[in-house]
Design a protein around this motif. Sequence first.
Motif, short mmCIF file in Angstrom:
data_model
loop_
_atom_site.label_atom_id
_atom_site.label_comp_id
_atom_site.label_asym_id
_atom_site.label_seq_id
_atom_site.Cartn_x
_atom_site.Cartn_y
_atom_site.Cartn_z
N ILE A 144 15.22 4.00 7.24
CA ILE A 144 14.90 5.42 6.40
C ILE A 144 13.40 5.43 6.16
N ILE A 145 13.00 6.57 6.24
CA ILE A 145 11.29 6.64 6.11
C ILE A 145 11.14 7.60 4.93
N SER A 146 10.12 7.34 4.49
CA SER A 146 9.58 7.71 3.07
C SER A 146 10.23 9.13 2.58
N SER A 147 10.34 10.22 3.53
CA SER A 147 10.83 11.60 3.37
C SER A 147 12.34 11.15 2.96
N GLY A 148 13.08 10.47 3.23
CA GLY A 148 14.32 10.22 3.08
C GLY A 148 15.24 10.40 4.37
N TYR A 149 14.57 10.67 5.55
CA TYR A 149 14.97 10.94 6.72
C TYR A 149 15.82 9.56 7.21
N THR A 150 16.96 9.55 7.85
CA THR A 150 17.58 8.61 8.07
C THR A 150 18.21 8.59 9.32
N VAL A 205 23.50 -11.77 11.20
CA VAL A 205 22.44 -11.93 10.10
C VAL A 205 21.66 -10.47 9.94
N TYR A 206 21.56 -10.23 8.89
CA TYR A 206 21.00 -8.94 8.61
C TYR A 206 19.49 -9.13 8.00
N TYR A 207 18.67 -8.40 8.78
CA TYR A 207 17.20 -8.65 8.37
C TYR A 207 16.60 -7.24 8.01
N CYS A 208 15.96 -7.49 6.99
CA CYS A 208 15.15 -6.34 6.40
C CYS A 208 13.90 -6.28 6.94
N TYR A 209 13.48 -4.89 7.12
CA TYR A 209 12.07 -4.76 7.89
C TYR A 209 11.48 -3.58 7.13
N VAL A 210 10.10 -3.71 6.83
CA VAL A 210 9.32 -2.59 6.39
C VAL A 210 8.07 -2.69 7.10
N THR A 252 25.59 3.40 4.87
CA THR A 252 24.42 4.14 4.30
C THR A 252 23.33 3.34 3.79
N ILE A 253 22.41 3.88 4.58
CA ILE A 253 20.96 3.27 4.05
C ILE A 253 20.30 4.38 3.11
N SER A 254 19.72 3.46 1.90
CA SER A 254 19.00 4.30 0.88
C SER A 254 17.90 3.42 0.21
N ARG A 255 17.01 3.86 -0.37
CA ARG A 255 15.61 3.24 -0.88
C ARG A 255 15.28 3.85 -2.28
N ASP A 256 14.58 3.10 -3.09
CA ASP A 256 14.24 3.21 -4.36
C ASP A 256 12.70 3.04 -4.31
N ASN A 257 11.93 3.97 -4.05
CA ASN A 257 10.62 3.93 -3.85
C ASN A 257 9.70 3.25 -4.84
N ALA A 258 10.41 3.66 -6.22
CA ALA A 258 9.77 2.95 -7.45
C ALA A 258 9.85 1.45 -7.59
N PHE A 273 1.02 -1.17 -0.16
CA PHE A 273 0.10 0.14 0.17
C PHE A 273 0.87 1.20 -0.06
N SER A 274 1.57 1.43 1.21
CA SER A 274 2.54 2.67 1.11
C SER A 274 3.44 2.34 2.37
N ILE A 275 4.44 1.87 1.98
CA ILE A 275 5.71 1.54 2.75
C ILE A 275 6.31 3.06 3.49
N ASN A 276 6.47 3.18 4.78
CA ASN A 276 6.99 4.22 5.34
C ASN A 276 8.19 3.82 5.76
N VAL A 277 8.38 3.01 6.47
CA VAL A 277 9.63 2.84 7.31
C VAL A 277 10.22 1.46 6.76
N MET A 278 11.49 1.86 6.21
CA MET A 278 12.25 0.62 5.90
C MET A 278 13.48 0.51 6.64
N SER A 279 13.94 -0.63 7.18
CA SER A 279 14.84 -0.82 8.00
C SER A 279 15.69 -1.85 7.85
#
Length: 115
Positions: free
Chosen positions: A51-57, A92-97, A68-74, A29-35
């Motif tokens: 990183i949140i949808s605004s780009g704040y990290t 072990v590194y885990y992705c969280y959204v 460095t964390i980054s995201r490609d919203n598209a 729907f709309s991913i806000n937080v990605m960690s």
Amino acid sequence: QVQLVESGGGLVQSGGSLRLSCAASGRIFSINVMSWYRLAPGKERELVASIISSGYTNYEDSVKGRFTISRDNAKNTVYLQMKSLKPEDTAVYYCYVHDMGTAYWGKGTLVTVSS
């Protein structure tokens, strides 16, 4: 449901670099937080970077200046560029959204840093 697929883990020597990726798919729907979190042997799970949808990290203190964390919203993808890796980064590194009130976790990718 949202599925997360992580990639990019592996074995690297101390001082080396790795780039982790996590792609989200499914009913998004709309991913806000990605960690990124990590779990090392004998330690508790810790938040590495977000990183949140605004780009704040934000970053865990021990990785500031190295990761460095980054995201490609598209592409609904989050990345973690890791440089100057240390043996204590082994985990072990885990992705969280977080998508519209629901949290999702990846299965994890192992990062091993040899001294």
